[in-house]
Design a protein around this motif. Structure first.
Motif, PDB file in Angstrom:
ATOM      1  N   VAL A  21      14.011   3.235   0.928  1.00 58.36           N
ATOM      2  CA  VAL A  21      13.222   4.094   1.817  1.00 58.36           C
ATOM      3  C   VAL A  21      14.135   5.095   2.520  1.00 58.36           C
ATOM      4  N   HIS A  22      15.325   4.663   2.904  1.00 52.35           N
ATOM      5  CA  HIS A  22      16.288   5.573   3.522  1.00 52.35           C
ATOM      6  C   HIS A  22      16.645   6.701   2.551  1.00 52.35           C
ATOM      7  N   GLY A  23      16.840   6.350   1.289  1.00 53.04           N
ATOM      8  CA  GLY A  23      17.132   7.382   0.290  1.00 53.04           C
ATOM      9  C   GLY A  23      15.997   8.368   0.148  1.00 53.04           C
ATOM     10  N   TYR A  24      14.745   7.859   0.163  1.00 49.61           N
ATOM     11  CA  TYR A  24      13.579   8.747   0.079  1.00 49.61           C
ATOM     12  C   TYR A  24      13.522   9.673   1.295  1.00 49.61           C
ATOM     13  N   ILE A  25      13.828   9.113   2.478  1.00 47.46           N
ATOM     14  CA  ILE A  25      13.809   9.917   3.706  1.00 47.46           C
ATOM     15  C   ILE A  25      14.800  11.077   3.609  1.00 47.46           C
ATOM     16  N   GLY A  32       1.090   7.039  -6.695  1.00 42.83           N
ATOM     17  CA  GLY A  32      -0.184   7.588  -7.124  1.00 42.83           C
ATOM     18  C   GLY A  32      -0.059   8.986  -7.710  1.00 42.83           C
ATOM     19  N   ASP A  33      -1.159   9.434  -8.289  1.00 45.74           N
ATOM     20  CA  ASP A  33      -1.179  10.748  -8.933  1.00 45.74           C
ATOM     21  C   ASP A  33      -1.400  11.887  -7.936  1.00 45.74           C
ATOM     22  N   GLU A  34      -1.969  11.537  -6.757  1.00 42.68           N
ATOM     23  CA  GLU A  34      -2.278  12.581  -5.776  1.00 42.68           C
ATOM     24  C   GLU A  34      -0.982  13.085  -5.117  1.00 42.68           C
ATOM     25  N   PRO A  35      -0.894  14.369  -4.856  1.00 42.01           N
ATOM     26  CA  PRO A  35       0.336  14.936  -4.251  1.00 42.01           C
ATOM     27  C   PRO A  35       0.378  14.735  -2.736  1.00 42.01           C
ATOM     28  N   PHE A  36       0.252  13.471  -2.299  1.00 41.14           N
ATOM     29  CA  PHE A  36       0.279  13.188  -0.871  1.00 41.14           C
ATOM     30  C   PHE A  36       1.714  12.984  -0.406  1.00 41.14           C
ATOM     31  N   ARG A  37       1.931  13.253   0.865  1.00 43.67           N
ATOM     32  CA  ARG A  37       3.255  13.074   1.463  1.00 43.67           C
ATOM     33  C   ARG A  37       3.110  12.292   2.761  1.00 43.67           C
ATOM     34  N   PRO A  38       3.864  11.202   2.909  1.00 42.89           N
ATOM     35  CA  PRO A  38       3.780  10.439   4.158  1.00 42.89           C
ATOM     36  C   PRO A  38       4.324  11.244   5.333  1.00 42.89           C
ATOM     37  N   SER A  39       3.822  10.962   6.504  1.00 41.84           N
ATOM     38  CA  SER A  39       4.299  11.646   7.706  1.00 41.84           C
ATOM     39  C   SER A  39       5.477  10.884   8.302  1.00 41.84           C
ATOM     40  N   ASP A  40       6.100  11.481   9.288  1.00 45.12           N
ATOM     41  CA  ASP A  40       7.217  10.797   9.956  1.00 45.12           C
ATOM     42  C   ASP A  40       6.747   9.526  10.652  1.00 45.12           C
ATOM     43  N   THR A  41       5.508   9.541  11.160  1.00 47.92           N
ATOM     44  CA  THR A  41       4.952   8.340  11.791  1.00 47.92           C
ATOM     45  C   THR A  41       4.831   7.206  10.793  1.00 47.92           C
ATOM     46  N   THR A  42       4.373   7.535   9.577  1.00 45.28           N
ATOM     47  CA  THR A  42       4.255   6.521   8.536  1.00 45.28           C
ATOM     48  C   THR A  42       5.609   5.926   8.191  1.00 45.28           C
ATOM     49  N   MET A  43       6.617   6.760   8.083  1.00 44.57           N
ATOM     50  CA  MET A  43       7.942   6.277   7.737  1.00 44.57           C
ATOM     51  C   MET A  43       8.486   5.347   8.826  1.00 44.57           C
ATOM     52  N   VAL A  44       8.204   5.654  10.079  1.00 51.06           N
ATOM     53  CA  VAL A  44       8.640   4.776  11.172  1.00 51.06           C
ATOM     54  C   VAL A  44       7.945   3.421  11.069  1.00 51.06           C
ATOM     55  N   CYS A  45       6.641   3.427  10.758  1.00 51.51           N
ATOM     56  CA  CYS A  45       5.894   2.172  10.603  1.00 51.51           C
ATOM     57  C   CYS A  45       6.429   1.361   9.430  1.00 51.51           C
ATOM     58  N   VAL A  46       6.718   2.021   8.312  1.00 49.78           N
ATOM     59  CA  VAL A  46       7.250   1.337   7.138  1.00 49.78           C
ATOM     60  C   VAL A  46       8.607   0.716   7.455  1.00 49.78           C
ATOM     61  N   LEU A  47       9.459   1.436   8.151  1.00 48.77           N
ATOM     62  CA  LEU A  47      10.770   0.901   8.520  1.00 48.77           C
ATOM     63  C   LEU A  47      10.624  -0.304   9.449  1.00 48.77           C
ATOM     64  N   LEU A  81       0.839  -1.205   0.000  1.00 48.85           N
ATOM     65  CA  LEU A  81       0.000   0.000   0.000  1.00 48.85           C
ATOM     66  C   LEU A  81       0.870   1.250   0.000  1.00 48.85           C
ATOM     67  N   PHE A  82       1.994   1.201   0.697  1.00 50.76           N
ATOM     68  CA  PHE A  82       2.913   2.331   0.711  1.00 50.76           C
ATOM     69  C   PHE A  82       3.449   2.608  -0.696  1.00 50.76           C
ATOM     70  N   ARG A  83       3.726   1.559  -1.441  1.00 53.01           N
ATOM     71  CA  ARG A  83       4.200   1.724  -2.820  1.00 53.01           C
ATOM     72  C   ARG A  83       3.114   2.353  -3.688  1.00 53.01           C
ATOM     73  N   GLU A  84       1.857   1.922  -3.508  1.00 55.69           N
ATOM     74  CA  GLU A  84       0.745   2.532  -4.246  1.00 55.69           C
ATOM     75  C   GLU A  84       0.616   4.009  -3.888  1.00 55.69           C
ATOM     76  N   PHE A  85       0.791   4.296  -2.628  1.00 54.10           N
ATOM     77  CA  PHE A  85       0.706   5.667  -2.129  1.00 54.10           C
ATOM     78  C   PHE A  85       1.755   6.562  -2.788  1.00 54.10           C
ATOM     79  N   MET A  86       2.976   6.031  -2.894  1.00 51.72           N
ATOM     80  CA  MET A  86       4.079   6.809  -3.448  1.00 51.72           C
ATOM     81  C   MET A  86       3.984   6.953  -4.964  1.00 51.72           C
TER      82      MET A  86
END
Length: 476
Positions: free
Chosen positions: A240-244, A210-225, A203-208
């Motif tokens: 993911v580290h590179g994206y961060i 997608g066409d919508e200009p959404f940005r994950p939060s720091d909480t999301t990045m911690v969960c993904v890691l 789902l995170f990959r779909e999120f990234m």
């Protein structure tokens, strides 16, 4: 200055942890007949946030909302829901939501569903589903993005990911918070054998992408890691580290993302990268130090683990119970016996932490795996907390692995005696099966038969897939 503004300025200056200082202000408001809802809401927040909140403060808070206003004031009701403890919010909603004088709005449902997400019990999921039904009845799902997102968060926190995903898929409009809630729900679940971590990364990959200009939060990045660390996807973790780094999250300044990276690299087998991130971090908390020390222990670097614990203490960060649980588990995993024993003894001697049952369990497991069975038995007999059946079963399993039938028979009898004398242990057929198997391996068929007769007297039924060796022998 008007009385309302003066009272508001006084409230803002009060210590929020002191309940009694607000009483005189409350008395003046009652005497003067104040109907300034924002001021009453501020007073209500002060009462609910008081660390010395008692039944008296709860009574006073309720009296400000019920039944002073007719119709009942929605703003003050919502304030009470927001500021109360989760279990109290649920009780308040249960008692007053059906009152016809009260008009419920989207904030009402957001606060009560948020309370259900924070207060997890056997009945919370059922209660939240009833609230979900009320949301549908009020027609808020199609109009309120906030309520829909809170429902996702509620279901995810109560580990009903199917309902959370259904809610997510049916939302006509999604925000960044909606995506974050669903991704975080998947990635935060830690059930063994569950594919929720994989679903979260998908789902995170779909999120990234997608066409919508959404940005994950720091909480999301911690969960993904966290999900990546559980699955061991080092390549994805590096991406993911590179994206961060590109997105400006700055792990050297963000203690939570930095700690997530340390934990991810350690568990994915790239200890050098974990050390590099750790050393670059300008702010470290107890979780950061714990993750790094655990990573060193998991890679068998016991001396460095002990040195890091010393540096942690010298830096002013005191290790806690979770720190020692994590470190002792890591020592068990790689067989660092001396390091594990040193950590256990330092808990109370140096850091003043009384060992709990989980810490003692780690030591029993550590000694048992190393074949030091007598030492483990003596440790259980003299440990500072009352041993439970799990500890004895752990040692029994180690005896079977190392072929010490004499010790295994001794421990098996201890477990049976505990079953007979202490209801807190519960009657478990596995204890009888284990002892039966030990006796059978020694050829003591008479004792096996006596044990089976005792099982019949106590009406202990066998579970499917568990058959004592003695029974197999007698059926030949």
């Amino acid at each position: 200055m008007s009385n309302s503004k003066f009272a508001l300025s006084l409230l803002q200056r009060l210590n929020p942890k002191n309940f009694t200082h607000a009483k005189p202000i409350h008395a003046q408001l009652v005497v003067n007949g104040c109907e300034d809802h924002s001021l009453l809401g501020k007073l209500l927040e002060h009462y609910c946030s008081s660390s010395s909140s008692t039944a008296e403060s709860t009574k006073l808070a309720h009296s400000m909302v019920f039944p002073q206003f007719d119709p009942l004031d929605t703003f003050l009701f919502n304030t009470l829901l927001k500021c109360s403890k989760p279990e109290e919010s649920i009780g308040i909603f249960t008692n007053w939501a059906s009152d016809s004088r009260l008009i419920l709005d989207e904030h009402t449902f957001v606060f009560v569903l948020g309370a259900c997400a924070r207060f997890r019990s056997v009945s919370t999921l059922w209660f939240g589903r009833q609230v979900h039904g009320m949301v549908i009845k009020y027609g808020l799902l199609s109009d309120s993005l906030l309520v829909g997102t809170t429902l996702i968060h509620f279901y995810a926190k109560n580990e009903d990911l199917r309902s959370a995903r259904k809610m997510f898929d049916e939302m006509p409009e999604k925000s960044c918070v909606s995506w974050n809630a669903m991704i975080g729900g998947y990635c935060s679940r830690k059930e063994k054998g569950s594919d929720s971590a994989h679903m979260g990364l998908k789902l995170f990959r779909e999120f990234m992408c997608g066409d919508e200009p959404f940005r994950p939060s720091d909480t999301t990045m911690v969960c993904v890691l966290s999900a990546i660390s559980r699955m061991g996807f080092l390549e994805m973790g590096s991406l993911v580290h590179g994206y961060i780094e590109k997105s400006g999250f700055a792990p050297e300044n963000d203690v939570f993302i930095g700690t997530g990276l340390v934990d991810m690299y350690s568990k994915c087998g790239c200890l050098e990268s974990a050390v590099s991130v750790f050393e670059l971090m300008k702010v470290k908390n107890v979780l950061t130090w714990t993750s790094m020390a655990t990573g060193l222990a998991l890679h068998g670097r016991g001396v460095e683990t002990m040195n890091l614990v010393e540096k942690m203490a010298d830096s002013g960060v005191k290790p806690n119970e979770v720190t020692f649980t994590s470190l002792l588990l890591a020592c068990c995993h790689v067989g660092l016996v001396q390091e594990g024993l040193s950590l256990f003894h330092s808990m109370k001697e140096r850091f003043g932490i009384v060992p709990a049952i989980q810490h003692c369990g780690c030591i029993v497991d550590l000694l048992g795996r190393a074949g030091r069975l007598k030492e483990a038995y003596e440790f259980i007999s003299t440990m500072p907390v009352q041993p439970d059946s799990i500890l004895w079963r752990s040692l029994l399993n180690a005896c079977n692995v190392h072929g010490d039938t004499e010790m295994a028979e001794k421990i098996g009898k201890v477990l049976i005696r505990l079953d007979q004398n202490d209801l807190s242990f519960g009657v478990d057929c596995e204890d009888y099966v284990a002892l039966s198997n030990v006796l059978a391996s020694e050829g003591k068929w008479g004792k096996v038969e006596m044990l089976r007769e005792e099982m019949k007297k106590r009406r202990i039924k066998m579970r499917k897939g568990i058959t004592p060796v003695g029974k197999l022998h007698s059926n030949r």
